[in-house]
Design a protein around this motif. Structure first.
Motif, mmCIF file in Angstrom:
data_model
loop_
_atom_site.group_PDB
_atom_site.id
_atom_site.type_symbol
_atom_site.label_atom_id
_atom_site.label_comp_id
_atom_site.label_asym_id
_atom_site.label_seq_id
_atom_site.Cartn_x
_atom_site.Cartn_y
_atom_site.Cartn_z
ATOM 1 N N PRO A 169 18.186 32.401 44.109
ATOM 2 C CA PRO A 169 18.531 33.283 42.986
ATOM 3 C C PRO A 169 19.905 33.929 43.128
ATOM 4 O O PRO A 169 20.659 33.983 42.151
ATOM 5 C CB PRO A 169 17.419 34.333 43.026
ATOM 6 N N LEU A 172 22.584 31.622 41.918
ATOM 7 C CA LEU A 172 22.702 31.504 40.467
ATOM 8 C C LEU A 172 23.474 32.696 39.918
ATOM 9 O O LEU A 172 24.350 32.547 39.060
ATOM 10 C CB LEU A 172 21.312 31.441 39.832
ATOM 11 N N ASP A 173 23.153 33.877 40.419
ATOM 12 C CA ASP A 173 23.849 35.092 40.015
ATOM 13 C C ASP A 173 25.352 34.954 40.285
ATOM 14 O O ASP A 173 26.193 35.180 39.409
ATOM 15 C CB ASP A 173 23.232 36.263 40.800
ATOM 16 N N VAL A 176 27.184 32.422 37.983
ATOM 17 C CA VAL A 176 27.499 32.888 36.626
ATOM 18 C C VAL A 176 28.864 33.567 36.633
ATOM 19 O O VAL A 176 29.740 33.260 35.821
ATOM 20 C CB VAL A 176 26.413 33.854 36.118
ATOM 21 N N ARG B 97 19.119 28.621 33.651
ATOM 22 C CA ARG B 97 18.481 28.752 34.964
ATOM 23 C C ARG B 97 18.521 30.197 35.449
ATOM 24 O O ARG B 97 17.541 30.731 35.976
ATOM 25 C CB ARG B 97 19.192 27.867 35.996
ATOM 26 N N ALA B 98 19.679 30.842 35.235
ATOM 27 C CA ALA B 98 19.805 32.234 35.675
ATOM 28 C C ALA B 98 18.839 33.116 34.897
ATOM 29 O O ALA B 98 18.222 34.027 35.457
ATOM 30 C CB ALA B 98 21.245 32.709 35.480
ATOM 31 N N THR B 101 15.354 32.403 36.361
ATOM 32 C CA THR B 101 15.135 32.822 37.738
ATOM 33 C C THR B 101 15.298 34.331 37.904
ATOM 34 O O THR B 101 14.513 34.972 38.591
ATOM 35 C CB THR B 101 16.123 32.103 38.665
ATOM 36 N N LEU B 102 16.342 34.877 37.274
ATOM 37 C CA LEU B 102 16.654 36.284 37.504
ATOM 38 C C LEU B 102 16.056 37.187 36.437
ATOM 39 O O LEU B 102 16.154 38.406 36.538
ATOM 40 C CB LEU B 102 18.171 36.496 37.530
#
Lengths: 530, 125
Positions: A169, A172-173, A176, B97-98, B101-102
């Protein structure tokens, strides 16, 4: 054919020797495609990637020797001569950086094995690393600004793939933020290219050097400012650096090392190429801005490193501080200054990669990412502690390590600037002071990290209240990673002890950046001046 | 014609930057696309806008008979569109996806890589 028109097409076939310019990029792209096909065969991607990298390094050594002997070389793709066709033009800086990038990639590929499971072929890691290297090498070797944009995008898409590798995770953060800001930077670069094309009608670098002098200086300064903004984001210069410490610590350590070594340096190289070599008149107008950016980056980045508790985020700030040193050479483009910048890029490609590699080993050993949970490594793993402190000293610019020599050149240049300049002498003084303060602050940040990770006997307060955690011993892969890092660090130390050939080469390369006659002549554009 | 296109470029880029400044990832994505199209339009406008005259040299001549449309910006834009589209698709998948997931579409709530309440650094030394 009309006699007044210059020759537009090549009649003779390209010499075999000239293919050596494009071969590193071609090999990397073909290698990446090949590795995708064999990625499920055990060990094949690693061995294949090492073979391809060895071939690339061999090509780039030949290219570097050629450039050292004969000056910049150029090769035109297709049959249209520049400024119509796309040419790859290499001078000393481009060839040297490409070689350093390939070397760092080779070390990182072997090092990456510490994080990889035995049957971990489906993520195409090695193919993406080669794609990233193709983009970076293309950036260093190209002689056309639109081509530069394309290579930037190749680099970007490969780095997108790498930063989400593993898909945790936090990654992914980070992706972005990394993705949006870097895509914005390349789009801004494209924007300035559109304006430049509208103003000059050409995007060939050598051609722009010839015709930029006659264009409207105010409009050109605007384009140069946009280029500074775009490449400033790429290089993570001070006000635009937030994405780097936010993203570089999330992927596996090998990918962090690859990014730190290659990506920001590409932005810095593009700044050097566009502002100093191609648009020197516009750079002169931006000189105070460049000086302020350099000073701010030099001062604020190491302070960020001091304030961080996450090991790899702190190193991210040290990477940003190095960009400040490179910006000094942009702010005072004397031959010494540009040579210092080029040498610093070379040093940073190797040293920043090695620093992240050591950080990855420390995280493996302690099982933590936060320096407050580390400690006691000195007794358990002395080689690791020596590698870390050597690299910290190299980044801070302590003699005799490699980082000292570029900083010495930059200091010489900024002191010379403050002695000779009459009207804007604050620039030289400010840069001199900032370089010195940066060295001290980087040293404080680095040695603090070292003390917390290695010197202290365990995590914060371990001796008094907490139970001291067990350190994870290295397995075979860990020892391989340690060995790779040690070899890379030894290379850095040896280069630092014997810097004379590098110093000479960088002075010569800076001469080509500041006086681009030989560069223009290499593309065959010298004879018909506008 | 040039002035209309120039105004349109300004509008596109302003709109793109406005959308990029918002915190919602989807709005930023749309902003990125609008911004990219503004830039493409700028290259098109910068490269001499001519109506309906193809860059073809008539037989028997070495140079075109009259002023022609400049084909190079169109080649540049074509490249930029393809690249921009691939980047957009990657960022779209990444945003999805973000989001999954988040559980966050607002970048203010994506704080895993940079924890909001970062601990104090050790104050010794």
């Amino acid at each position: 054919m009309d006699a007044s028109l210059p020759q537009a097409m090549i009649d003779t076939p390209t010499l075999i020797a000239e293919w050596v310019i494009v071969l590193p990029v071609v090999l990397a792209l073909l290698g990446a495609a090949g590795l995708l096909m064999v990625r499920r065969i055990n060990k094949a991607p690693l061995i294949g990637a090492i073979l391809v990298l060895a071939a690339i390094i061999a090509c780039e050594i030949m290219l570097l020797l050629d450039v050292l002997a004969h000056g910049p070389v150029s090769m035109t793709m297709g049959r249209w001569l520049p400024p119509f066709g796309i040419s790859l033009t290499v001078d000393l800086f481009g060839a040297a950086f490409a070689l350093a990038a390939a070397l760092a990639t080779l070390f990182i590929l072997i090092y990456a094995e510490i994080d990889r499971a035995e049957d971990d072929g489906k993520d195409a890691f090695h193919a993406m690393v080669l794609l990233l290297l193709a983009g970076v090498t293309g950036t260093f070797l190209t002689g056309d600004l639109f081509n530069l944009y394309v290579w930037f995008e190749v680099t970007l898409i490969a780095s997108f793939g790498l930063i989400v590798q593993g898909g945790r995770p936090a990654q992914l953060d980070a992706a972005v933020k990394y993705g949006f800001l870097n895509f914005l930077a390349t789009t801004l670069f494209l924007l300035s290219l559109g304006l430049l094309y509208g103003l000059l009608g050409t995007l060939n670098m050598a051609d722009i050097m010839r015709v930029a002098a006659v264009a409207n200086p105010a409009a050109m300064a605007g384009v140069a400012a946009l280029l500074l903004l775009a490449f400033g984001i790429k290089a993570a210069a001070f006000p635009l650096n937030a994405w780097l410490p936010a993203s570089y610590h999330t992927p596996p350590a090998a990918i962090s090392a690859l990014f730190a070594g290659l990506l920001t340096k590409v932005g810095a190289y593009a700044l050097l190429r566009t502002l100093v070599a191609i648009l020197p008149a516009s750079r002169d107008m931006l000189e105070p801005v460049l000086a302020i950016i350099a000073v701010a980056t030099l001062l604020i980045a190491p302070l960020g490193a001091i304030a961080e508790t996450n090991l790899r985020r702190a190193i991210g700030f040290i990477v940003v501080g190095g960009i400040g040193a490179i910006m000094v050479g942009l702010a005072i483009p004397s031959q010494t200054g540009v040579a210092g910048s080029g040498f610093y890029i070379l040093h940073a490609i190797l040293a920043m990669s090695a620093l992240y590699m050591v950080a990855g080993l420390v995280e493996k050993r302690t099982g933590a990412t936060d320096t407050r949970q580390m400690g006691g490594l000195y007794a358990a793993s002395a080689p690791l502690s020596i590698l870390f402190i050597v690299l910290v000293l190299a980044s801070a610019g302590v003699p005799p390590f490699l980082g000292f020599w570029p900083k010495l050149l930059l200091l010489q240049a900024s002191i010379a600037q403050s002695v000779t300049a009459q009207t804007q002498d604050w620039i030289g003084i400010a840069l001199t002071l900032a370089l010195l303060v940066n060295a001290v602050l980087t040293l404080i940040a680095g040695t603090r990290l070292w003390a917390h990770v290695f010197w202290r006997s365990g995590p914060e307060g371990a001796g008094s209240e907490h139970v001291r955690p067990e350190l994870v011993p290295f397995d075979r892969r860990g020892r391989l990673g340690l060995g790779t890092t040690a070899v890379l660090t030894a290379t850095i130390v040896l280069l630092g002890l014997w810097p004379a050939p590098l110093l000479d080469a960088m002075q010569a390369g800076a001469g080509d950046i500041i006086n681009p006659e030989r560069y223009v002549a290499a593309t065959g554009l010298a004879e018909d001046s506008p | 014609m040039d002035y209309v296109l120039a105004a349109l470029v300004g509008l596109f880029i302003a709109l793109g930057i406005y959308l990029l400044l918002s915190r919602s990832v989807i709005r930023m994505l749309i902003g990125m696309t609008v911004f990219g199209n503004g830039v493409n339009l700028l290259i098109f406008t910068a490269g001499r806008v001519t109506r309906e005259i193809a860059p073809i040299i008539p037989p028997g001549l070495d140079v075109p008979a009259g002023p022609i449309a400049n084909p190079l910006p169109q080649a540049l834009i074509l490249t930029a569109i393809v690249i921009g589209f691939s980047m957009f698709s990657f960022l779209l998948v990444l945003a999805f996806r973000a989001y999954q997931t988040l559980d966050a579409d607002n970048t203010d709530n994506m704080r895993l890589a940079e924890p909001e309440r970062a601990p104090q650094p050790p104050l010794s030394y």
